[in-house]
Design an enzyme around this catalytic site. Structure first.
Site, PDB file in Angstrom:
ATOM      1  N   GLU A  78      -1.373  -9.356   3.295  1.00 58.81           N
ATOM      2  CA  GLU A  78      -1.309 -10.091   4.811  1.00 58.81           C
ATOM      3  C   GLU A  78      -2.865 -10.236   5.313  1.00 58.81           C
ATOM      4  O   GLU A  78      -2.950 -11.382   6.145  1.00 58.81           O
ATOM      5  CB  GLU A  78      -0.770  -8.967   5.730  1.00 58.81           C
ATOM      6  CG  GLU A  78      -1.531  -7.751   6.035  1.00 58.81           C
ATOM      7  CD  GLU A  78      -1.365  -6.826   5.223  1.00 58.81           C
ATOM      8  OE1 GLU A  78      -1.233  -5.507   5.526  1.00 58.81           O
ATOM      9  OE2 GLU A  78      -0.801  -6.754   3.805  1.00 58.81           O
TER      10      GLU A  78
ATOM     11  N   CYS B 238       0.773  -1.192  -0.080  1.00 62.95           N
ATOM     12  CA  CYS B 238      -0.067   0.062   0.026  1.00 62.95           C
ATOM     13  C   CYS B 238       0.874   1.376   0.132  1.00 62.95           C
ATOM     14  O   CYS B 238       1.508   1.894  -0.905  1.00 62.95           O
ATOM     15  CB  CYS B 238      -0.990  -0.162   1.133  1.00 62.95           C
ATOM     16  SG  CYS B 238      -2.348   1.156   1.061  1.00 62.95           S
TER      17      CYS B 238
ATOM     18  N   HIS C  87      -3.603  -5.377   0.392  1.00 66.80           N
ATOM     19  CA  HIS C  87      -2.777  -5.815   1.619  1.00 66.80           C
ATOM     20  C   HIS C  87      -2.944  -7.383   1.523  1.00 66.80           C
ATOM     21  O   HIS C  87      -4.043  -8.072   2.015  1.00 66.80           O
ATOM     22  CB  HIS C  87      -3.432  -5.312   2.696  1.00 66.80           C
ATOM     23  CG  HIS C  87      -3.449  -3.897   2.998  1.00 66.80           C
ATOM     24  ND1 HIS C  87      -2.400  -3.380   3.918  1.00 66.80           N
ATOM     25  CD2 HIS C  87      -3.927  -2.819   2.363  1.00 66.80           C
ATOM     26  CE1 HIS C  87      -2.519  -1.999   3.996  1.00 66.80           C
ATOM     27  NE2 HIS C  87      -3.304  -1.547   2.909  1.00 66.80           N
TER      28      HIS C  87
END
Length: 589
Positions: A538, A409, A536
């Site tokens: 994750e 990001c 993202h």
């Protein structure tokens, strides 16, 4: 009630996890671990987190205040505990699985508005408590595991500690819920602290006694006690707790400090937590013996890892590691898959800046020494201009010294700013977020966003990214997929007017959105691993399914090292062959 198949529809079973004495005991991990144990018994599990704060969601909270903002597929900005639920249970939750006081008060008056104008009195009890119960029962019935039909058990975590003023309406709503669904459909687990005073050395039960007494005064009686402690609690401590808390000794469980949180479900299983819950909820006909073989292997594998990899995490919120909880978990998943123990080197981005050299020279020197000693560099997401120059310097170091780099990001936007300044010579190139007057806005505000309303006005949730270069590293990592679906949380994007100039530097934008105007993935030519992503990754990483982008960024340094060793061995063998009078074999030899 009759189901579609003509048989009686099974009532929803609820497991409520509350906490006492102090906050931060690990209710979220406990609730997630209870779900893992029940799931290992063949039961389908869903989860709900109740946050008593007045905010509607976690979206506008400072990471220092509340930790990471976890983003769901539907764009919900929720408490980080929902991330634990998704990772542990491998489910996909919705924004409605996170209940806050703000959401309840925002939603409740609307259907009752007509009664207000008819002289009807709107009260916390029963109207707010009814709204909470209705919300829980409705959300609990929504499947989150990709299968049809409602789950067997809904695990509810009540945030905060018993006795907090803001949680009182929820306590009352849950008391009413426990009464309405019946005892065999409701199990209450209370998490409390059993401290040891340094002077006395005795495990103290009084804090838990007081906490349970307050809970009982509010109309809820725990069926199981989960005692948090640094060391395993003694049998006489359990007997004392049983006597004064009205919980059988067999239902008093202990979660002591463990090497990693993957051991918590194993602790609960070894103490028979599943048996106590199955008995309380009368699930004998549906539950099977727990199968946690793969979970055990995962926990033990991590414990036995000896080799480690140093990962430089260059961010703004390094003072509170929970600010990057999902990133650290994704690093853990990837490293364990590579048989490595993650060694995260936290670097405050501002410590890398030139100003820091003058103001805090020791911190500046340490930050740079740590960065240069790391095998990989990661710049995660964030908002605001603090530390941006330090992130730019970290990205520049990774680019110039061929260090594996992953920018997430903001980290991707930092790459664009750095290359614009260092290679294109645009000294004042910047993001409009950090410098609205920059003459070279290489990162710009997205028109559909809002500059005045911060909450839920970004590009949020699961969005599709199309990989337009089939031979790029990202395509290979995602096994040649033409597109990937990942979660987003941003309001700025790379300025498409600068794509031509940026591409001339070796920066390749290999992924974009469906419109082709938002750059989603960048790579740097002639670099072993330099990737920036606007999304993202994750948030979708799981213990058994690590994110490909995290996984590869730590495999790369291993390959580089192996390549160096192979080159050294080849050179050694070549020298040995030459000294023995043997040259390179020819075609006819």
């Amino acid at each position: 009630m009759e189901g579609e198949g003509g048989g009686a529809e099974r009532p929803m079973k609820y497991v409520l996890v509350t906490g006492g004495v102090v906050s931060g005991l690990g209710k979220g991990v406990t609730a997630s671990s209870v779900g893992v144990v029940l799931k290992s018994c063949g039961l389908r599990v869903t989860s709900i987190k109740i946050d008593p704060y007045l905010n509607t969601d976690a979206g506008t909270m400072s990471p220092f205040e509340h930790g990471e903002v976890f983003v769901l597929d539907d764009g919900g900005e929720v408490d980080l505990d929902l991330g634990n639920y998704e990772r542990f249970l491998d489910v996909t939750l919705t924004r409605d699985n996170n209940i806050t006081t703000g959401k309840i008060y925002q939603a409740s008056p609307s259907p009752l508005l007509e009664f207000i104008f008819c002289g009807f009195l709107l009260k916390v009890v029963p109207h707010i408590t009814d709204a909470v119960k209705n919300w829980i029962e409705l959300v609990a019935s929504v499947p989150v595991d990709g299968k049809e039909g409602a789950a067997d058990v809904c695990v509810i975590e009540l945030g905060g500690t018993v006795g907090d003023i803001e949680s009182m309406p929820f306590i009352e709503a849950l008391r009413q819920l426990s009464f309405s669904v019946g005892k065999e459909n409701f199990c209450l687990i209370h998490v409390s602290l059993v401290p040891v005073l340094g002077v006395v050395g005795e495990q103290k039960t009084k804090p838990t006694q007081h906490s349970v007494r307050e809970l009982r005064a509010l109309g809820l009686t725990p069926d199981l006690l989960v005692c948090r402690s640094s060391q395993p609690i003694q049998e006489n401590t359990k007997v004392k707790l049983s006597q004064f808390c009205h919980v059988s000794v067999s239902n008093i469980l202990n979660i002591h400090d463990v090497p990693n949180i993957w051991h918590v479900p194993l602790l609960l299983r070894s103490q028979g937590a599943h048996e106590a819950i199955v008995k309380q909820l009368n699930l004998f006909s549906k539950a099977t013996p727990p199968d946690l073989m793969s979970w055990t292997q995962m926990a033990e594998t991590y414990d036995n890892l000896t080799n480690s990899v140093k990962i430089a995490m260059v961010g703004k919120y390094t003072g509170l590691t929970d600010s990057y909880l999902s990133v650290t978990k994704a690093l853990l998943h990837a490293c364990v898959a590579c048989s490595l123990r993650p060694s995260i080197e936290w670097i405050a981005a501002s410590d890398l800046e030139d100003e820091s050299a003058a103001v805090t020279p020791e911190a500046h020197e340490l930050a740079w020494r740590t960065l240069k000693g790391s095998s990989c560099i990661l710049v995660p997401g964030g908002f605001g201009d603090r530390g941006v120059q330090g992130m730019v310097l970290a990205a520049k170091y990774a680019r110039e010294h061929k260090i594996p780099y992953l920018g997430i990001c903001l980290g991707m936007q930092i790459s664009v700013i750095e290359i614009s300044r260092s290679i294109l010579g645009l000294q004042r190139a910047n993001s409009e977020e950090f410098d609205p007057q920059t003459p070279d806005p290489v990162v710009i505000f997205m028109p559909e966003g809002s500059r005045t309303h911060m909450g839920s006005t970004m590009r949020l949730g699961n969005r599709r990214t199309f990989i337009k270069e089939p031979d790029c590293i990202t395509s290979k990592l995602y096994k040649g997929a033409a597109y990937v679906d990942e979660r987003h949380r941003h309001r700025y994007k790379v300025n498409p007017n600068y794509l031509g100039k940026l591409s001339s530097t070796g920066l390749e934008f290999v992924g974009n959105d469906e419109s082709g105007t938002r750059m989603e993935v960048l790579e740097l030519r002639d670099h072993p691993y330099y990737i920036g992503v606007q999304f993202h990754p994750e948030f979708k990483s799981r213990p058994a399914k690590p994110s490909a982008l995290f996984l590869e960024s730590y495999v790369v340094p291993l390959r580089i090292e192996e390549h160096r060793e192979d080159d050294a061995l080849e050179k050694k063998n070549s020298n040995a062959a030459t000294s023995c009078g043997r040259g390179t074999p020819t075609e006819g030899s």
